[in-house]
Design a protein around this motif. Structure first.
Motif, PDB file in Angstrom:
ATOM      1  N   THR A 116       3.913  12.177  25.460  1.00 41.75           N
ATOM      2  CA  THR A 116       3.287  13.670  24.788  1.00 41.75           C
ATOM      3  C   THR A 116       2.239  13.082  24.090  1.00 41.75           C
ATOM      4  O   THR A 116       2.174  11.884  23.571  1.00 41.75           O
ATOM      5  N   ASN A 117       1.710  13.953  22.945  1.00 36.88           N
ATOM      6  CA  ASN A 117       0.682  13.801  22.138  1.00 36.88           C
ATOM      7  C   ASN A 117       0.944  14.577  20.689  1.00 36.88           C
ATOM      8  O   ASN A 117       1.534  15.623  21.039  1.00 36.88           O
ATOM      9  N   PHE A 118       0.501  13.905  19.697  1.00 36.95           N
ATOM     10  CA  PHE A 118       0.542  14.889  18.378  1.00 36.95           C
ATOM     11  C   PHE A 118      -0.845  14.514  17.533  1.00 36.95           C
ATOM     12  O   PHE A 118      -1.253  13.409  17.668  1.00 36.95           O
ATOM     13  N   THR A 119      -1.459  15.653  17.069  1.00 35.02           N
ATOM     14  CA  THR A 119      -2.855  15.321  16.197  1.00 35.02           C
ATOM     15  C   THR A 119      -2.380  15.509  14.926  1.00 35.02           C
ATOM     16  O   THR A 119      -1.910  16.446  14.224  1.00 35.02           O
ATOM     17  N   TYR A 120      -2.579  14.285  14.197  1.00 35.25           N
ATOM     18  CA  TYR A 120      -2.635  14.192  12.747  1.00 35.25           C
ATOM     19  C   TYR A 120      -3.875  14.495  12.019  1.00 35.25           C
ATOM     20  O   TYR A 120      -4.992  14.238  12.591  1.00 35.25           O
ATOM     21  N   GLU A 121      -3.644  15.205  10.811  1.00 33.02           N
ATOM     22  CA  GLU A 121      -4.815  15.681  10.084  1.00 33.02           C
ATOM     23  C   GLU A 121      -4.712  14.887   8.576  1.00 33.02           C
ATOM     24  O   GLU A 121      -3.906  14.985   7.853  1.00 33.02           O
ATOM     25  N   ILE A 122      -5.673  14.026   8.503  1.00 28.60           N
ATOM     26  CA  ILE A 122      -5.632  13.140   7.313  1.00 28.60           C
ATOM     27  C   ILE A 122      -6.876  13.452   6.422  1.00 28.60           C
ATOM     28  O   ILE A 122      -7.969  13.452   6.950  1.00 28.60           O
ATOM     29  N   ASN A 123      -6.379  14.075   5.221  1.00 33.86           N
ATOM     30  CA  ASN A 123      -7.532  14.386   4.226  1.00 33.86           C
ATOM     31  C   ASN A 123      -7.473  13.299   3.144  1.00 33.86           C
ATOM     32  O   ASN A 123      -6.630  13.228   2.186  1.00 33.86           O
ATOM     33  N   PHE A 124      -8.857  12.428   2.920  1.00 38.15           N
ATOM     34  CA  PHE A 124      -9.007  11.459   2.031  1.00 38.15           C
ATOM     35  C   PHE A 124      -9.589  12.179   0.679  1.00 38.15           C
ATOM     36  O   PHE A 124     -10.747  12.042   0.432  1.00 38.15           O
ATOM     37  N   THR A 125      -8.735  12.623  -0.041  1.00 36.36           N
ATOM     38  CA  THR A 125      -9.285  13.542  -1.231  1.00 36.36           C
ATOM     39  C   THR A 125      -9.552  12.594  -2.253  1.00 36.36           C
ATOM     40  O   THR A 125     -10.778  12.741  -2.706  1.00 36.36           O
ATOM     41  N   ASP A 126      -8.736  11.524  -2.951  1.00 37.24           N
ATOM     42  CA  ASP A 126      -8.900  10.712  -4.121  1.00 37.24           C
ATOM     43  C   ASP A 126      -9.040   9.385  -3.576  1.00 37.24           C
ATOM     44  O   ASP A 126      -9.137   8.661  -4.398  1.00 37.24           O
ATOM     45  N   GLU A 127      -8.518   8.968  -2.459  1.00 33.72           N
ATOM     46  CA  GLU A 127      -8.359   7.434  -2.438  1.00 33.72           C
ATOM     47  C   GLU A 127      -9.935   6.907  -2.186  1.00 33.72           C
ATOM     48  O   GLU A 127     -10.896   7.516  -1.485  1.00 33.72           O
ATOM     49  N   GLU A 128      -9.694   5.541  -2.371  1.00 33.24           N
ATOM     50  CA  GLU A 128     -11.070   4.777  -2.282  1.00 33.24           C
ATOM     51  C   GLU A 128     -10.476   3.213  -2.237  1.00 33.24           C
ATOM     52  O   GLU A 128      -9.455   2.822  -2.786  1.00 33.24           O
ATOM     53  N   GLY A 129     -11.141   2.389  -1.496  1.00 35.59           N
ATOM     54  CA  GLY A 129     -10.535   1.259  -1.268  1.00 35.59           C
ATOM     55  C   GLY A 129     -10.270   0.924   0.220  1.00 35.59           C
ATOM     56  O   GLY A 129     -10.419   1.565   1.151  1.00 35.59           O
ATOM     57  N   THR A 130      -9.239  -0.013   0.396  1.00 30.98           N
ATOM     58  CA  THR A 130      -8.696  -0.337   1.691  1.00 30.98           C
ATOM     59  C   THR A 130      -7.183  -0.122   1.822  1.00 30.98           C
ATOM     60  O   THR A 130      -6.171  -0.491   0.787  1.00 30.98           O
ATOM     61  N   LEU A 131      -6.728   0.989   2.660  1.00 34.54           N
ATOM     62  CA  LEU A 131      -5.294   1.122   2.646  1.00 34.54           C
ATOM     63  C   LEU A 131      -5.013   0.813   4.008  1.00 34.54           C
ATOM     64  O   LEU A 131      -5.672   0.048   4.668  1.00 34.54           O
ATOM     65  N   TRP A 132      -3.596   1.160   4.424  1.00 33.63           N
ATOM     66  CA  TRP A 132      -3.421   0.981   5.964  1.00 33.63           C
ATOM     67  C   TRP A 132      -2.786   1.875   6.470  1.00 33.63           C
ATOM     68  O   TRP A 132      -1.843   2.817   5.988  1.00 33.63           O
ATOM     69  N   TRP A 133      -2.574   1.955   7.916  1.00 35.11           N
ATOM     70  CA  TRP A 133      -1.762   2.818   8.605  1.00 35.11           C
ATOM     71  C   TRP A 133      -0.615   2.360   9.188  1.00 35.11           C
ATOM     72  O   TRP A 133      -0.692   1.013   9.883  1.00 35.11           O
ATOM     73  N   HIS A 134       0.620   2.698   9.608  1.00 37.21           N
ATOM     74  CA  HIS A 134       1.499   2.137  10.543  1.00 37.21           C
ATOM     75  C   HIS A 134       2.479   2.935  10.964  1.00 37.21           C
ATOM     76  O   HIS A 134       2.775   4.141  10.666  1.00 37.21           O
ATOM     77  N   ALA A 135       3.173   2.463  11.921  1.00 32.76           N
ATOM     78  CA  ALA A 135       4.277   3.292  12.586  1.00 32.76           C
ATOM     79  C   ALA A 135       5.327   3.455  11.640  1.00 32.76           C
ATOM     80  O   ALA A 135       5.371   2.391  11.050  1.00 32.76           O
ATOM     81  N   HIS A 136       6.016   4.479  11.814  1.00 26.23           N
ATOM     82  CA  HIS A 136       7.128   4.608  10.933  1.00 26.23           C
ATOM     83  C   HIS A 136       8.521   4.794  11.568  1.00 26.23           C
ATOM     84  O   HIS A 136       9.366   5.617  11.122  1.00 26.23           O
ATOM     85  N   SER A 137       8.622   4.153  12.719  1.00 24.43           N
ATOM     86  CA  SER A 137       9.644   4.459  13.481  1.00 24.43           C
ATOM     87  C   SER A 137      10.341   3.082  13.899  1.00 24.43           C
ATOM     88  O   SER A 137       9.760   2.427  14.592  1.00 24.43           O
TER      89      SER A 137
END
Length: 198
Positions: A116-137
């Motif tokens: 299946t699939n899911f669409t994430y909506e990510i709003n970068f409001t205040d962030e600046e610099g380098t972050l990361w994304w990762h699985a949470h399972s």
């Protein structure tokens, strides 16, 4: 007299509302919208002279880098072609009024089931610099992760001198022998309990 005061305050309130809406429209007009497709599937990866099947994003380990500007909006359509349910978390991104795209499994969303699939909506409001994304399972975060590079908003500058170049380094653990890792993890509590015995 009361009528004049009421209409004057109503006029000021109306003007303030119009200015607020206009400022938001101008801010949104400068921001960009980005679209990404993340395909999660088992992929043969060779590291340390050993080939293993790992859950990856778009056949890469680590996963793809998301590059945006402060204020941008990103849609990530995750196609789970793996064997397990999974969620993604955008580490360090505030997600105001958007908790269903934050990723903690069984807290803000159910896992994305296999096939299946899911669409994430990510709003970068205040962030600046380098972050990361990762699985949470469960264990999927070990191989499903990547960097997020957030540049200053258009027309703004870095809060430090502009770098000449950038290199992204993503640290993760890769074990050649999973059974050795399990053995180490099961022995550690025994070792510590014996060393603490008086």
């Amino acid at each position: 007299m009361k009528m004049a005061i009421l209409s004057f305050s109503t006029t000021i309130s109306l003007h303030a509302t119009i200015l607020f809406l206009l400022a938001n429209v101008l801010h949104v007009a400068r921001a960009s919208v980005h679209y990404h497709d993340f395909v999660l599937r088992e992929t043969n990866i060779t590291r340390n002279c050993t080939t293993m099947s790992l859950l990856t994003v778009n056949d890469s380990f680590p996963g793809p880098v998301i590059r945006v500007r402060k204020g941008d909006l990103v849609f990530v359509n995750v196609h789970n072609q793996g064997d397990y349910g999974v969620t993604l978390h955008w580490h360090g991104v505030k997600q105001p009024r958007n908790p269903w795209s934050d990723g903690p499994e069984y807290i803000t969303q159910c896992p994305i089931k296999p096939q299946t699939n899911f669409t994430y909506e990510i709003n970068f409001t205040d962030e600046e610099g380098t972050l990361w994304w990762h699985a949470h399972s469960d264990w999927t975060r070990a191989t499903v992760h990547g960097a997020i590079v957030i540049l200053p908003s258009e027309g703004s500058s870095f809060p430090f001198p502009k770098p000449d170049e950038e290199d992204i380094i993503v640290l993760s653990m890769y074990f050649r022998n999973l059974f050795l890792l399990i053995k180490i993890l099961t022995i550690l509590p025994i070792l510590f309990s014996k060393s603490l015995t008086f």
